[in-house]
Design an enzyme around this catalytic site. Structure first.
Site, PDB file in Angstrom:
ATOM      1  CD  GLU A 133      -3.126  -1.068   2.124  1.00  0.00           C
ATOM      2  OE1 GLU A 133      -2.800  -0.709   3.281  1.00  0.00           O
ATOM      3  OE2 GLU A 133      -4.278  -1.439   1.818  1.00  0.00           O
TER       4      GLU A 133
ATOM      5  CD  GLU B 297      -7.524  -1.366  10.304  1.00  0.00           C
ATOM      6  OE1 GLU B 297      -8.678  -0.929  10.415  1.00  0.00           O
ATOM      7  OE2 GLU B 297      -6.538  -0.627  10.150  1.00  0.00           O
TER       8      GLU B 297
ATOM      9  CB  VAL C 158      -3.829 -13.361  -0.562  1.00  0.00           C
ATOM     10  CG1 VAL C 158      -3.322 -14.707  -1.091  1.00  0.00           C
ATOM     11  CG2 VAL C 158      -5.239 -13.507   0.006  1.00  0.00           C
TER      12      VAL C 158
ATOM     13  CD  GLN D  89      -2.923 -20.087  -6.117  1.00  0.00           C
ATOM     14  OE1 GLN D  89      -2.930 -21.059  -5.370  1.00  0.00           O
ATOM     15  NE2 GLN D  89      -1.827 -19.410  -6.408  1.00  0.00           N
ATOM     16  N   GLY D  90      -8.463 -17.849  -5.115  1.00  0.00           N
ATOM     17  CA  GLY D  90      -9.665 -17.910  -4.290  1.00  0.00           C
ATOM     18  C   GLY D  90      -9.432 -17.694  -2.801  1.00  0.00           C
TER      19      GLY D  90
ATOM     20  N   GLY E 242      -8.319 -14.926  -1.108  1.00  0.00           N
ATOM     21  CA  GLY E 242      -8.862 -13.645  -0.630  1.00  0.00           C
ATOM     22  C   GLY E 242     -10.377 -13.716  -0.498  1.00  0.00           C
ATOM     23  CB  SER E 243     -13.079 -15.069  -2.680  1.00  0.00           C
ATOM     24  OG  SER E 243     -12.596 -14.446  -3.804  1.00  0.00           O
TER      25      SER E 243
ATOM     26  CG  ASN F 279      -5.682  -2.539  -3.942  1.00  0.00           C
ATOM     27  OD1 ASN F 279      -5.486  -3.312  -4.879  1.00  0.00           O
ATOM     28  ND2 ASN F 279      -5.547  -2.887  -2.680  1.00  0.00           N
TER      29      ASN F 279
ATOM     30  CE1 TYR G 187     -11.986  -6.633  -0.559  1.00  0.00           C
ATOM     31  CE2 TYR G 187     -11.384  -4.360  -0.992  1.00  0.00           C
ATOM     32  CZ  TYR G 187     -11.126  -5.570  -0.396  1.00  0.00           C
ATOM     33  OH  TYR G 187     -10.004  -5.735   0.375  1.00  0.00           O
TER      34      TYR G 187
HETATM   35  N1  ACO Z   1      -6.504  -8.787 -11.346  1.00  0.00           N
HETATM   36  C1  ACO Z   1      -7.825  -8.711 -11.625  1.00  0.00           C
HETATM   37  N2  ACO Z   1      -8.807  -9.116 -10.769  1.00  0.00           N
HETATM   38  C2  ACO Z   1      -8.419  -9.561  -9.566  1.00  0.00           C
HETATM   39  C3  ACO Z   1      -7.048  -9.654  -9.198  1.00  0.00           C
HETATM   40  C4  ACO Z   1      -6.081  -9.244 -10.157  1.00  0.00           C
HETATM   41  N3  ACO Z   1      -4.759  -9.320  -9.904  1.00  0.00           N
HETATM   42  N4  ACO Z   1      -6.972 -10.141  -7.946  1.00  0.00           N
HETATM   43  C5  ACO Z   1      -8.246 -10.361  -7.525  1.00  0.00           C
HETATM   44  N5  ACO Z   1      -9.116 -10.016  -8.515  1.00  0.00           N
HETATM   45  C6  ACO Z   1     -10.580 -10.101  -8.448  1.00  0.00           C
HETATM   46  C7  ACO Z   1     -11.130 -10.987  -9.525  1.00  0.00           C
HETATM   47  O1  ACO Z   1     -12.465 -10.604  -9.733  1.00  0.00           O
HETATM   48  C8  ACO Z   1     -11.059 -12.339  -8.847  1.00  0.00           C
HETATM   49  O2  ACO Z   1     -11.894 -13.314  -9.399  1.00  0.00           O
HETATM   50  P1  ACO Z   1     -11.343 -14.252 -10.594  1.00  0.00           P
HETATM   51  O3  ACO Z   1      -9.980 -14.762 -10.159  1.00  0.00           O
HETATM   52  O4  ACO Z   1     -12.389 -15.308 -10.691  1.00  0.00           O
HETATM   53  O5  ACO Z   1     -11.265 -13.358 -11.795  1.00  0.00           O
HETATM   54  C9  ACO Z   1     -11.547 -11.996  -7.478  1.00  0.00           C
HETATM   55  O6  ACO Z   1     -10.960 -10.738  -7.221  1.00  0.00           O
HETATM   56  C10 ACO Z   1     -11.217 -13.025  -6.408  1.00  0.00           C
HETATM   57  O7  ACO Z   1      -9.867 -13.244  -6.369  1.00  0.00           O
HETATM   58  P2  ACO Z   1      -9.214 -14.135  -5.228  1.00  0.00           P
HETATM   59  O8  ACO Z   1      -8.344 -15.163  -5.863  1.00  0.00           O
HETATM   60  O9  ACO Z   1     -10.231 -14.639  -4.266  1.00  0.00           O
HETATM   61  O10 ACO Z   1      -8.365 -13.031  -4.479  1.00  0.00           O
HETATM   62  P3  ACO Z   1      -6.859 -13.150  -3.959  1.00  0.00           P
HETATM   63  O11 ACO Z   1      -6.644 -14.413  -3.201  1.00  0.00           O
HETATM   64  O12 ACO Z   1      -5.936 -12.857  -5.058  1.00  0.00           O
HETATM   65  O13 ACO Z   1      -6.847 -11.967  -2.913  1.00  0.00           O
HETATM   66  C11 ACO Z   1      -6.362  -9.674  -2.529  1.00  0.00           C
HETATM   67  C12 ACO Z   1      -7.218 -10.671  -3.329  1.00  0.00           C
HETATM   68  C13 ACO Z   1      -6.621  -9.874  -1.044  1.00  0.00           C
HETATM   69  C14 ACO Z   1      -6.789  -8.256  -2.925  1.00  0.00           C
HETATM   70  C15 ACO Z   1      -4.867  -9.953  -2.852  1.00  0.00           C
HETATM   71  O14 ACO Z   1      -4.649  -9.699  -4.216  1.00  0.00           O
HETATM   72  C16 ACO Z   1      -3.905  -9.115  -2.030  1.00  0.00           C
HETATM   73  O15 ACO Z   1      -3.560  -9.467  -0.902  1.00  0.00           O
HETATM   74  N6  ACO Z   1      -3.466  -7.990  -2.606  1.00  0.00           N
HETATM   75  C17 ACO Z   1      -2.508  -7.114  -1.951  1.00  0.00           C
HETATM   76  C18 ACO Z   1      -3.082  -6.501  -0.659  1.00  0.00           C
HETATM   77  C19 ACO Z   1      -4.451  -5.884  -0.854  1.00  0.00           C
HETATM   78  O16 ACO Z   1      -4.737  -5.225  -1.849  1.00  0.00           O
HETATM   79  N7  ACO Z   1      -5.322  -6.089   0.168  1.00  0.00           N
HETATM   80  C20 ACO Z   1      -6.659  -5.470   0.220  1.00  0.00           C
HETATM   81  C21 ACO Z   1      -6.532  -4.074   0.770  1.00  0.00           C
HETATM   82  S1  ACO Z   1      -8.091  -3.407   1.321  1.00  0.00           S
HETATM   83  C22 ACO Z   1      -8.271  -4.031   2.920  1.00  0.00           C
HETATM   84  O17 ACO Z   1      -7.341  -4.565   3.477  1.00  0.00           O
HETATM   85  C23 ACO Z   1      -9.600  -3.927   3.636  1.00  0.00           C
END
Ligand code: ACO
Length: 177
Positions: free
Chosen positions: A41, A102, A106, A113-114, A116-117, A143, A150
């Site tokens: 971030e 908060e 991941v 890979q699902g 975060g969801s 982001n 979300y």
């Molecule tokens: N590009 C496009 N879409 C994405 C991406 C990406 N890199 N990552 C997630 N998504 C969207 C897509 O819709 C995805 O579905 P799909 O894979 O079927 O297309 C959906 O999110 C679900 O993805 P997940 O695999 O469940 O998510 P993931 O395990 O990658 O975790 C997260 C998502 C938490 C945002 C992760 O990428 C991460 O840790 N990023 C860095 C830190 C961050 O941004 N944290 C959130 C800050 S806000 C807060 O903390 C409240």
């Protein structure tokens, strides 16, 4: 739910990821992941979290916040791959408790890979179980990957609201003015 009991699963490559409530032994890993999130971030300069401070707050009586760990079975044993940290809020308009997310994080090799969801769903399940009216959180406006996630689960941005913060020296200065 008692610490250690798995409460959710996500696919991650060839190895399943379990989601479970954090225990005090997870505080070093949570502190590491909080720092990784702060770097992502571009807010590392604001990050002061230590394992000791997390232990003192997350495992106080009552806890000031709660954490879930996403964990994968690696060659060296269970390996933390992500976490969610949340606490309870309240809405006067709903006259109901709420949940404030908060942090959601991941580790990079395990993204898309699902995991975060699955973490977000586990927090939502806790919110529903306790009868919460809302699950809310803030996300940086650049982001887009997180915003896509979300939006995909049905969350909406709150237009017209500005987040305010009284922190650092300004907090005690105002409190004692
Ligand atoms: N590009 C496009 N879409 C994405 C991406 C990406 N890199 N990552 C997630 N998504 C969207 C897509 O819709 C995805 O579905 P799909 O894979 O079927 O297309 C959906 O999110 C679900 O993805 P997940 O695999 O469940 O998510 P993931 O395990 O990658 O975790 C997260 C998502 C938490 C945002 C992760 O990428 C991460 O840790 N990023 C860095 C830190 C961050 O941004 N944290 C959130 C800050 S806000 C807060 O903390 C409240």
């Amino acid at each position: 739910m008692p610490p250690g009991k798995p409460s959710g699963q996500a696919a991650s490559g060839d190895s399943a990821v379990n989601i479970r409530p954090a225990s005090a032994d997870d505080c070093a890993a949570i502190a590491e992941m909080i720092r990784e999130l702060a770097v992502f971030e571009k807010l590392e300069h604001e990050c002061q979290a230590t394992p000791e401070a997390l232990r003192a707050t997350l495992f106080a009586d009552p806890p000031q916040a709660r954490a879930l760990i996403a964990e994968r079975n690696g060659e060296q044993g269970p390996e933390p791959v992500g976490f969610a940290l949340y606490f309870f809020s309240y809405s006067t308009f709903l006259a109901k408790a709420g949940v404030y997310l908060e942090d959601l994080f991941v580790r990079e090799p395990y993204r898309r890979q699902g995991v975060g969801s699955a973490l977000l769903k586990a927090v939502a399940q806790r919110a529903v179980e306790m009868g919460a009216g809302r699950l809310e959180w803030a996300v940086l406006d650049w982001n887009q990957n997180a915003i896509d996630l979300y939006r995909a689960v049905g969350a909406e941005p709150l237009d017209g609201w500005t987040t305010m913060r009284l922190a650092g020296d300004a907090l005690p200065a105002f409190a004692s003015r």
